[in-house]
Structure formats: structure tokens, C-alpha cells
Write a protein that holds these residues in place. Structure first.
Motif, mmCIF file in Angstrom:
data_model
loop_
_atom_site.group_PDB
_atom_site.id
_atom_site.type_symbol
_atom_site.label_atom_id
_atom_site.label_comp_id
_atom_site.label_asym_id
_atom_site.label_seq_id
_atom_site.Cartn_x
_atom_site.Cartn_y
_atom_site.Cartn_z
ATOM 1 N N ILE A 91 0.835 -1.210 0.000
ATOM 2 C CA ILE A 91 0.000 0.000 0.000
ATOM 3 C C ILE A 91 0.867 1.257 0.000
ATOM 4 O O ILE A 91 0.563 2.232 -0.695
ATOM 5 C CB ILE A 91 -0.952 -0.023 1.211
ATOM 6 C CG1 ILE A 91 -2.004 -1.118 1.042
ATOM 7 C CG2 ILE A 91 -1.628 1.336 1.411
ATOM 8 C CD1 ILE A 91 -2.913 -1.314 2.245
ATOM 9 N N ALA A 92 1.972 1.232 0.757
ATOM 10 C CA ALA A 92 2.853 2.400 0.816
ATOM 11 C C ALA A 92 3.518 2.662 -0.528
ATOM 12 O O ALA A 92 3.628 3.811 -0.963
ATOM 13 C CB ALA A 92 3.903 2.196 1.902
ATOM 14 N N VAL A 93 3.968 1.602 -1.212
ATOM 15 C CA VAL A 93 4.633 1.774 -2.517
ATOM 16 C C VAL A 93 3.649 2.314 -3.544
ATOM 17 O O VAL A 93 3.961 3.273 -4.275
ATOM 18 C CB VAL A 93 5.240 0.431 -2.987
ATOM 19 C CG1 VAL A 93 5.679 0.519 -4.443
ATOM 20 C CG2 VAL A 93 6.425 0.052 -2.118
ATOM 21 N N ILE A 94 2.460 1.716 -3.613
ATOM 22 C CA ILE A 94 1.463 2.171 -4.600
ATOM 23 C C ILE A 94 1.019 3.599 -4.291
ATOM 24 O O ILE A 94 0.898 4.439 -5.195
ATOM 25 C CB ILE A 94 0.262 1.213 -4.618
ATOM 26 C CG1 ILE A 94 0.706 -0.172 -5.106
ATOM 27 C CG2 ILE A 94 -0.845 1.765 -5.513
ATOM 28 C CD1 ILE A 94 -0.387 -1.223 -5.034
ATOM 29 N N THR A 169 -12.857 -0.083 1.627
ATOM 30 C CA THR A 169 -12.068 -0.871 0.682
ATOM 31 C C THR A 169 -10.660 -0.285 0.615
ATOM 32 O O THR A 169 -10.401 0.819 1.116
ATOM 33 C CB THR A 169 -12.689 -0.864 -0.722
ATOM 34 O OG1 THR A 169 -12.674 0.482 -1.229
ATOM 35 C CG2 THR A 169 -14.126 -1.374 -0.701
ATOM 36 N N ASN A 170 -9.753 -1.014 -0.037
ATOM 37 C CA ASN A 170 -8.394 -0.503 -0.217
ATOM 38 C C ASN A 170 -8.374 0.746 -1.088
ATOM 39 O O ASN A 170 -7.484 1.589 -0.951
ATOM 40 C CB ASN A 170 -7.508 -1.582 -0.829
ATOM 41 C CG ASN A 170 -7.078 -2.622 0.189
ATOM 42 O OD1 ASN A 170 -7.323 -2.474 1.383
ATOM 43 N ND2 ASN A 170 -6.437 -3.675 -0.269
ATOM 44 N N THR A 171 -9.346 0.853 -1.998
ATOM 45 C CA THR A 171 -9.418 2.046 -2.845
ATOM 46 C C THR A 171 -9.601 3.298 -1.994
ATOM 47 O O THR A 171 -8.964 4.333 -2.240
ATOM 48 C CB THR A 171 -10.582 1.912 -3.843
ATOM 49 O OG1 THR A 171 -10.396 0.746 -4.642
ATOM 50 C CG2 THR A 171 -10.644 3.135 -4.755
ATOM 51 N N ALA A 172 -10.470 3.231 -0.995
ATOM 52 C CA ALA A 172 -10.669 4.372 -0.101
ATOM 53 C C ALA A 172 -9.402 4.687 0.677
ATOM 54 O O ALA A 172 -9.090 5.862 0.928
ATOM 55 C CB ALA A 172 -11.820 4.078 0.862
ATOM 56 N N GLY A 176 -7.469 8.243 0.604
ATOM 57 C CA GLY A 176 -7.172 8.978 1.826
ATOM 58 C C GLY A 176 -5.693 9.264 1.994
ATOM 59 O O GLY A 176 -5.305 10.368 2.391
ATOM 60 N N ILE A 177 -4.844 8.285 1.682
ATOM 61 C CA ILE A 177 -3.400 8.471 1.839
ATOM 62 C C ILE A 177 -2.877 9.481 0.832
ATOM 63 O O ILE A 177 -2.097 10.385 1.178
ATOM 64 C CB ILE A 177 -2.670 7.121 1.694
ATOM 65 C CG1 ILE A 177 -2.975 6.222 2.896
ATOM 66 C CG2 ILE A 177 -1.161 7.333 1.566
ATOM 67 C CD1 ILE A 177 -2.408 4.824 2.781
#
Length: 303
Positions: A91-94, A169-172, A176-177
């Protein structure tokens, strides 16, 4: 007398950053490291220490044989933890890549804007910092939920026929990030691009480069320090992010910050949670040290 006083003040000024790091970084790190080799217990606090800092070097040496590395072994054996590490890194890399993809054009446009506009554009980038981070994340809940502003707008323009499931979801989490950490990418990039001599682009185009080739051969290489600084400023806090995945993510969103919080406050297993924090710190520090070493070697070769 005045010269001696100035010398003392100069030395104290030099030592202040080291004292700050000693109190607010090294001391907490040693406490967490001590907890990570302790054993859990049903007590207050919920652990049994294997040694005490006040025992002195002799006591520390005797306690080495009593260190319990079971917590570290337990983390490697339980799939929840290493899956959380891998998911957090992914998640951090993307998120860092997406932030760079959005932030670089913004910073480039700010650097090429007229000088009278730049302070206003810079203020617009910094403006979100004037609002609480938690309130800004909560605002995305109202935007992304099924009855939220985004779905209502998409339904109104006829782009979708039924509300989209974005929240939890991961999309949210990615949204947010990227939103929260975008200024940390834009600011170092803008500081780098604003100092560049854009006449170099004209010289490159005079020598036969197209505008796109001039960018990739001149601007992009010169902006690498800003790119690296921005990526570090986004990647490092994102790996340990807790608030955004907790509020915007779902039950399937695994991030090590959320796992660490649950282990510390819900399971009250301080030794295991401390071991998780130590491994997370190593994951973040080791690449930075290797990068700094490679940069130092590159500078030595240039000399």
C-alpha cells in the motif's frame, strides 16, 4: 571572557540536536527494545522484564542469557504479522507512486507559473494543514460512502446506475493516503524545480531535443533529489499509518499500524507489539541507511 562564553554557547548549540535525539528517540527506542525481549504477564504493566536499566553494564551482561526472543519468533510464525508487513509495504509503494504521479505535475506547474502567482499556489497546497488531520479523514467518509457526495454526483450526471462501494475498501485507503500526504510530495518537488534554470530546456531544444526529450534528459534528472525526498516523506509515514486504514479501510485492509494498535491496546500483549514496532523500525531504517551510503559513495566517485 566573551570569547570563552561564545565558545561555550557554540558548543551547546551543536550538542542540542544530539540531546534532543537522545531524549526523544534513543531513550524510547531502548524502552521498546527492552519490552520486546520481555515476557507477557497478567499484571500491571502486562510484562515481566528480563533486566533493568539501573542494573548497570554488569547486570546487562548477566541478563543477555535471559533475553526471550520468543516474541520475534512468534511474529515470523503467525501469518497475520508478516501479511500485515507485506500489505503495508504494498500500500505504501502504490500510494507513493500515485502521490508522485499527481504531485509532480502540480509542482512543475507551480514552478513554471508567474512569480506573482507562486505564493498563492503554495498557500493552496499548505491550506489543508490548517484543518485537523482527523477531521479531513472523516470528511472522506461523507464523500465516499454509498449515500455520499461522490456517488450522488455520479448518479446525477448519469455515469453510474447504482451507488459504488468505495468506502471500507483498499481504494478508499489509497484515496485517503494520497490526499493526506500529497503536500509532502509537492513541497520538496516545488523547492527543487523552482531553483532549476529553465533556460537549460531551451538550450536542449536548440540542440535538437523535442520538448518531451528535453524534460526527460534535463528536468527529470535534475529533480531527482526532490523526487527522492518527497518519496521518503510519503513512504515512511504511510507504512505505519493507522488512522486512515481504520476509518476508511475495511476488515480486509491489513496494515501493520492497525495490527500494532490492536496488539497493544486490545490484546494487551506489550512484548509482541514492541517486537512488531522494532521490526517495523528496522524495515524503514535499513533502506534509508543503504541509500545514504550509496549516495555518499556516488559523491566520492564524482570527486
Amino acid at each position: 571572557m566573551k570569547a570563552a562564553l561564545r565558545s561555550i554557547l557554540a558548543k551547546s548549540t551543536i550538542w542540542l540536536p544530539y540531546i534532543w535525539l537522545l531524549i526523544f528517540f534513543l531513550a524510547p527506542f531502548l524502552i521498546v527494545a527492552k519490552l520486546s525481549v520481555s515476557e507477557p504477564a497478567i499484571a500491571q504493566p502486562p510484562y515481566t522484564p528480563t533486566f533493568d536499566f539501573w542494573d548497570g553494564p554488569a547486570g546487562w551482561w548477566r541478563a543477555i542469557g535471559q533475553f526471550s526472543f520468543y516474541n520475534y519468533i512468534f511474529i515470523t510464525e503467525d501469518s497475520l504479522y508478516w501479511k500485515s508487513y507485506i500489505s503495508s509495504l504494498q500500500i505504501a509503494v502504490i500510494s507513493t507512486f500515485l502521490t508522485l504521479l499527481i504531485g509532480y505535475p502540480m509542482a512543475y506547474g507551480m514552478a513554471r507559473a508567474p512569480r506573482t502567482w507562486r505564493p498563492m499556489l503554495l498557500m493552496l497546497v499548505i491550506l489543508p494543514f490548517w484543518t485537523s488531520f482527523l477531521i479531513r479523514v472523516y470528511a472522506w467518509i461523507g464523500i465516499l460512502k454509498k449515500e455520499g457526495l461522490l456517488n450522488q454526483f455520479l448518479l446525477w450526471i448519469g455515469l453510474i446506475s447504482e451507488p459504488l462501494t468505495i468506502l471500507n475498501t483498499n481504494t478508499a485507503v489509497y484515496i485517503g493516503i494520497v490526499y493526506s500526504y500529497l503536500p509532502f510530495m509537492v513541497l520538496p518537488l516545488y523547492a527543487n524545480l523552482e531553483r532549476q534554470d529553465f533556460s537549460l530546456l531551451e538550450a536542449a531544444m536548440d540542440l535538437g531535443c523535442t520538448q518531451r526529450q528535453a524534460f526527460w534528459k534535463v528536468t527529470w534528472p535534475l529533480s531527482m533529489p526532490g523526487v527522492i525526498a518527497g518519496c521518503f516523506l510519503v513512504f515512511i509515514p504511510t507504512v505505519g499509518e493507522f488512522v486512515i486504514p481504520s476509518l476508511l479501510g475495511g476488515s480486509e485492509t491489513l496494515m501493520i499500524g492497525r495490527t500494532l494498535y490492536d496488539e497493544f491496546f486490545q490484546n494487551r500483549d506489550w512484548p509482541v507489539s514492541s517486537a512488531v514496532a522494532i521490526i517495523l523500525l528496522m524495515i524503514l531504517i535499513v533502506p534509508i541507511m543503504l541509500f545514504q551510503r550509496s549516495e555518499a559513495l556516488a559523491r566520492e566517485r564524482e570527486r
